[in-house]
Design an enzyme around this catalytic site. Structure first.
Site, PDB file in Angstrom:
ATOM      1  N   GLU A 250      26.784  91.472  59.499  1.00 39.60           N
ATOM      2  CA  GLU A 250      26.723  92.584  58.544  1.00 39.60           C
ATOM      3  C   GLU A 250      25.273  92.833  58.153  1.00 39.60           C
ATOM      4  O   GLU A 250      24.465  91.903  58.142  1.00 39.60           O
ATOM      5  CB  GLU A 250      27.518  92.230  57.272  1.00 39.60           C
ATOM      6  CG  GLU A 250      28.979  91.956  57.544  1.00 39.60           C
ATOM      7  CD  GLU A 250      29.754  91.647  56.259  1.00 39.60           C
ATOM      8  OE1 GLU A 250      29.124  91.376  55.221  1.00 39.60           O
ATOM      9  OE2 GLU A 250      30.989  91.674  56.323  1.00 39.60           O
ATOM     10  N   LYS A 252      22.258  92.934  55.793  1.00 42.20           N
ATOM     11  CA  LYS A 252      21.944  92.298  54.510  1.00 42.20           C
ATOM     12  C   LYS A 252      21.186  93.330  53.686  1.00 42.20           C
ATOM     13  O   LYS A 252      20.014  93.604  53.926  1.00 42.20           O
ATOM     14  CB  LYS A 252      21.080  91.042  54.700  1.00 42.20           C
ATOM     15  CG  LYS A 252      20.853  90.280  53.397  1.00 42.20           C
ATOM     16  CD  LYS A 252      20.090  88.979  53.626  1.00 42.20           C
ATOM     17  CE  LYS A 252      20.129  88.035  52.430  1.00 42.20           C
ATOM     18  NZ  LYS A 252      19.626  88.584  51.189  1.00 42.20           N
ATOM     19  N   ARG A 257      23.773  91.984  43.873  1.00 44.81           N
ATOM     20  CA  ARG A 257      25.153  91.584  44.148  1.00 44.81           C
ATOM     21  C   ARG A 257      26.013  91.847  42.922  1.00 44.81           C
ATOM     22  O   ARG A 257      25.630  91.480  41.807  1.00 44.81           O
ATOM     23  CB  ARG A 257      25.190  90.101  44.494  1.00 44.81           C
ATOM     24  CG  ARG A 257      26.557  89.620  44.920  1.00 44.81           C
ATOM     25  CD  ARG A 257      26.479  88.191  45.399  1.00 44.81           C
ATOM     26  NE  ARG A 257      27.730  87.756  45.971  1.00 44.81           N
ATOM     27  CZ  ARG A 257      27.838  86.748  46.830  1.00 44.81           C
ATOM     28  NH1 ARG A 257      26.760  86.088  47.203  1.00 44.81           N
ATOM     29  NH2 ARG A 257      29.003  86.383  47.307  1.00 44.81           N
ATOM     30  N   GLU A 302      27.188  94.844  47.413  1.00 47.42           N
ATOM     31  CA  GLU A 302      25.788  94.941  47.023  1.00 47.42           C
ATOM     32  C   GLU A 302      25.556  96.368  46.529  1.00 47.42           C
ATOM     33  O   GLU A 302      25.848  97.329  47.253  1.00 47.42           O
ATOM     34  CB  GLU A 302      24.920  94.620  48.251  1.00 47.42           C
ATOM     35  CG  GLU A 302      23.470  94.412  47.964  1.00 47.42           C
ATOM     36  CD  GLU A 302      23.092  92.966  47.587  1.00 47.42           C
ATOM     37  OE1 GLU A 302      23.973  92.120  47.369  1.00 47.42           O
ATOM     38  OE2 GLU A 302      21.879  92.710  47.481  1.00 47.42           O
ATOM     39  N   LYS A 425      22.430  83.708  56.631  1.00 53.02           N
ATOM     40  CA  LYS A 425      21.526  84.843  56.425  1.00 53.02           C
ATOM     41  C   LYS A 425      20.346  84.719  57.369  1.00 53.02           C
ATOM     42  O   LYS A 425      19.865  83.621  57.636  1.00 53.02           O
ATOM     43  CB  LYS A 425      21.111  84.990  54.966  1.00 53.02           C
ATOM     44  CG  LYS A 425      20.495  83.793  54.324  1.00 53.02           C
ATOM     45  CD  LYS A 425      20.115  84.107  52.881  1.00 53.02           C
ATOM     46  CE  LYS A 425      19.652  82.879  52.154  1.00 53.02           C
ATOM     47  NZ  LYS A 425      19.219  83.136  50.801  1.00 53.02           N
TER      48      LYS A 425
HETATM   49  P1  ATP Z   1      18.619  85.888  48.503  1.00 54.89           P
HETATM   50  O1  ATP Z   1      17.592  85.171  47.682  1.00 54.89           O
HETATM   51  O2  ATP Z   1      18.339  85.929  49.976  1.00 54.89           O
HETATM   52  O3  ATP Z   1      19.062  87.187  47.918  1.00 54.89           O
HETATM   53  P2  ATP Z   1      20.852  84.488  47.347  1.00 54.89           P
HETATM   54  O4  ATP Z   1      20.597  83.067  47.008  1.00 54.89           O
HETATM   55  O5  ATP Z   1      20.914  85.474  46.234  1.00 54.89           O
HETATM   56  O6  ATP Z   1      19.864  84.946  48.485  1.00 54.89           O
HETATM   57  P3  ATP Z   1      22.592  84.060  49.527  1.00 54.89           P
HETATM   58  O7  ATP Z   1      24.037  83.800  49.587  1.00 54.89           O
HETATM   59  O8  ATP Z   1      21.700  82.997  49.971  1.00 54.89           O
HETATM   60  O9  ATP Z   1      22.238  84.562  48.072  1.00 54.89           O
HETATM   61  O10 ATP Z   1      22.260  85.315  50.407  1.00 54.89           O
HETATM   62  C1  ATP Z   1      23.176  86.351  50.450  1.00 54.89           C
HETATM   63  C2  ATP Z   1      22.815  87.386  49.399  1.00 54.89           C
HETATM   64  O11 ATP Z   1      22.525  88.594  50.093  1.00 54.89           O
HETATM   65  C3  ATP Z   1      23.995  87.682  48.508  1.00 54.89           C
HETATM   66  O12 ATP Z   1      23.923  86.966  47.304  1.00 54.89           O
HETATM   67  C4  ATP Z   1      23.953  89.180  48.325  1.00 54.89           C
HETATM   68  O13 ATP Z   1      23.308  89.532  47.123  1.00 54.89           O
HETATM   69  C5  ATP Z   1      23.096  89.701  49.447  1.00 54.89           C
HETATM   70  N1  ATP Z   1      23.825  90.466  50.470  1.00 54.89           N
HETATM   71  C6  ATP Z   1      23.400  91.632  50.989  1.00 54.89           C
HETATM   72  N2  ATP Z   1      24.234  92.056  51.941  1.00 54.89           N
HETATM   73  C7  ATP Z   1      25.225  91.146  52.048  1.00 54.89           C
HETATM   74  C8  ATP Z   1      26.375  91.029  52.876  1.00 54.89           C
HETATM   75  N3  ATP Z   1      26.660  91.925  53.811  1.00 54.89           N
HETATM   76  N4  ATP Z   1      27.178  89.942  52.690  1.00 54.89           N
HETATM   77  C9  ATP Z   1      26.883  89.017  51.777  1.00 54.89           C
HETATM   78  N5  ATP Z   1      25.807  89.060  50.970  1.00 54.89           N
HETATM   79  C10 ATP Z   1      24.974  90.116  51.114  1.00 54.89           C
END
Ligand code: ATP
Length: 594
Positions: A250, A252, A257, A302, A425
């Protein structure tokens, strides 16, 4: 239950630096608590009355509290100010004044937990004009019956400064021991907690209905689910290998979020990544999701800012929505869409144990029956079977203005509150040799000098150690800050200042000032090295050495969308270190070949 049992426990807790001792003190207090009160005690030890997601804070201003002390004890404001200058803590001031009480207490009734909790609830719920007086009188009435220790902790509680260093997981440990005599049961409690994000609810269920009921706890609309998180990987090959050559990739998206809950009464609430209510920021998203033909659901996505033609805009644009006033204009000037990527509950049916493929189907169905198609949509995704397919989707995603990809295992369920390889990711900067950002928690600081006088000049930062539920230091950072950044961070961090190191922080280095681990900032570093003075990953690579950052620099981003437990973990730092070593070795081999 007498409130003095709690205030004595709080007093002992403030005197220990050991997490084990903190847990033992909590266990002792919980065992003394009548079952119907256990949930209230679980909230009170954390300085709360309710779970955070309800967004109800007591937050009394120090000025109002000072007045309450004046009236309850019949002292002059100058006496309070004088003591305040000496101790710097209004709780200590209240305790000291109550011992030399001028005015005889009107009531000699002993305070009970029931009475304290219900009065604090009344204070929290009294708002609007004229409320300051009522709140002050209510606090005064409690102080009037309080012992000096009780007064100290009541005052710290209402001013938001209880700070016993009790993390969620410490309470879960204590509950497991207090009710089952087996710390291992914490895993089951944690699962129930991850699904509801409500410690009081978990405590109450355990105390009054037992372990069986804990195992049956389900996702509930209205109670935010702790988010499933992704691991990171560095190459398409590694990812496709890990996914057995079949994955759903998917985009990102670079936004915020959001978890949306619609309850059967028609109410729709939005929760942030930290599970705080942010409904008012995105009323347009609320409207869009209300146009779905369903009574009850939890969906996740998101929220991304878009321009007039519908193209994604960078994350920073969402800042315009973080305001209390003028939100209608901001909605017009900075439109957003929600891109849904998961569904956790639909019409009373929990979907989190279903596979990704099935959840995605339910999500498609959900969106088909949603009228607002231009404001609520599916995250673009594609099935990928080899690394070249990942690569080409990555190019598409980047040219659409996204950060990279999240590659998901089609056979995985939604694991609340866990970071794992079911979601991976993948961003261009994860590729070796390109510097990656790290999110670290501020735990200490030194005062600035010269141009930085009056602010903090360098911050001591820590990573989160998930296994021990502690914050382990890994670097000091003083570069990358503009003057405005320094001023802003100094202001934010000040309210978390502690007289000494928090029991949740593990540090060998000293610091002029210590803070409660609360504020997360984004750092970029050139390399991870080993150092005897830092405690993150201590002994993991080399005896007596921890992991340290080389040339750390603040990127300009305060990660207020992350709670301290969401910061980069020690395990992640270790993985980054090891990948650096692998990279170094393969480069050496290349050189030898040449
Ligand atoms: P980051 O600092 O990279 O935003 P994070 O610690 O907030 O990471 P992670 O689970 O590590 O969270 O990375 C996924 C994040 O990416 C999610 O928290 C979400 O906010 C964002 N995101 C964007 N697109 C997607 C997607 N298609 N599926 C899941 N998460 C997504």
């Amino acid at each position: 239950m007498e409130f003095s049992i709690l205030s004595d426990t709080f007093d002992k807790m403030t005197r220990t630096q050991s997490r084990l001792e903190l847990t033992a003190l909590l266990v002792e207090a919980i065992k003394k608590t009548p079952k119907p009160l256990v949930s209230r005690v679980a909230y009170l030890v954390q300085g709360k009355l309710y779970p955070d997601f309800l967004g109800i804070e007591i937050g009394m201003a120090e000025k109002t509290v000072s007045k309450a002390i004046e009236r309850a004890y019949g002292v002059e404001s100058t006496a309070i100010q004088k003591l305040m200058r000496k101790t710097g803590d209004l709780g200590d001031v209240a305790a000291e004044i109550s011992t030399q009480k001028v005015q005889q207490s009107l009531s000699s009734e002993k305070l009970t937990v029931e009475k304290v909790y219900s009065t604090l609830e009344e204070i929290a719920k009294t708002t609007g004009s004229g409320s300051a007086n009522i709140r002050m009188n209510k606090l005064g009435s409690l102080l009037n019956s309080a012992t000096n220790l009780e007064a100290k902790f009541l005052v710290r509680f209402v001013t938001g400064k209880l700070r016993l260093g009790v993390a969620d997981f410490t309470v879960l440990d204590a509950l497991a021991v207090a009710f089952t005599e087996d710390k291992k049961n914490r895993t089951k409690l944690e699962k129930a907690y991850n699904l509801t994000n409500d410690l009081g609810f978990v405590a109450d269920t355990l105390a009054n209905k037992g372990m069986k009921a804990i195992e049956k706890v389900k996702v509930t609309a209205g109670k935010p689910v702790r988010p499933m998180l992704a691991e990171r990987m560095e190459s398409e090959d590694e990812i496709i290998e890990k996914m057995n050559h079949d994955a759903a990739a998917e985009y990102k998206l670079d936004g915020e979020r959001v978890q949306a809950h619609k309850t059967s009464d028609g109410n729709l609430v939005l929760f942030s990544r930290r599970l705080e209510q942010i409904t008012h920021q995105y009323m347009d998203v609320v409207e869009a999701l209300k146009s779905a033909a369903f009574k009850e659901f939890i969906v996740e996505g998101e929220v991304v800012a878009i321009d007039k033609s519908g193209k994604y805009r960078p994350f920073q644009e969402l800042m315009h929505r973080r305001r209390k006033h003028g939100i209608n204009q901001a909605m017009k000037d900075y439109p957003v869409v929600i891109n849904l990527f998961d569904i956790l509950l639909l019409e009373g049916r929990a979907l989190i144990d279903e596979h990704y493929d099935e959840r995605r189907k339910s999500l498609e169905d959900f969106l088909q029956k949603t009228k607002s198609k231009d404001r609520a949509m599916l995250v673009p995704a594609r099935r990928v079977k080899d690394s070249s397919e990942i690569d080409s989707l990555m190019q598409e995603s980047l040219s659409a203005g996204c950060e990279g990809l999240v590659v998901k295992d089609p056979k995985s369920s939604y694991t609340a509150g866990a970071r794992g390889f079911a979601w991976i990711k993948f961003k261009p900067e994860y590729r070796p040799n390109v510097r990656d950002t790290i999110d670290l928690v501020i735990v200490g600081a030194n005062h600035g000098m010269g141009r930085r006088a009056g602010f903090y000049g360098a911050y001591l930062l820590a990573a989160y150690d998930q296994e021990e539920d502690m914050f382990k230091t890994t670097t000091k950072v003083g570069t990358g800050f503009s003057d405005a950044d320094l001023e802003k961070i100094s202001k934010i961090i000040e309210k978390y200042r502690l007289p000494e190191k928090s029991p949740r922080v593990d540090a060998k280095v000293t610091s002029e000032v210590w803070f409660e681990p609360k504020v997360v900032i984004e750092i970029i570093a050139s390399e991870i090295t080993l150092s005897p003075i830092y405690t993150a990953g201590l002994d993991a690579v080399r005896q007596d050495s921890g992991l340290a950052l080389r040339f750390p620099k603040f990127t300009g981003k305060i990660r207020d969308d992350k709670s301290p437990e969401d910061a980069t973990t020690v395990a992640e730092l270790l993985e980054m270190y090891q990948s650096q070593v692998r990279q170094f070795k393969s480069e050496k081999q290349e050189v030898q070949k040449v």
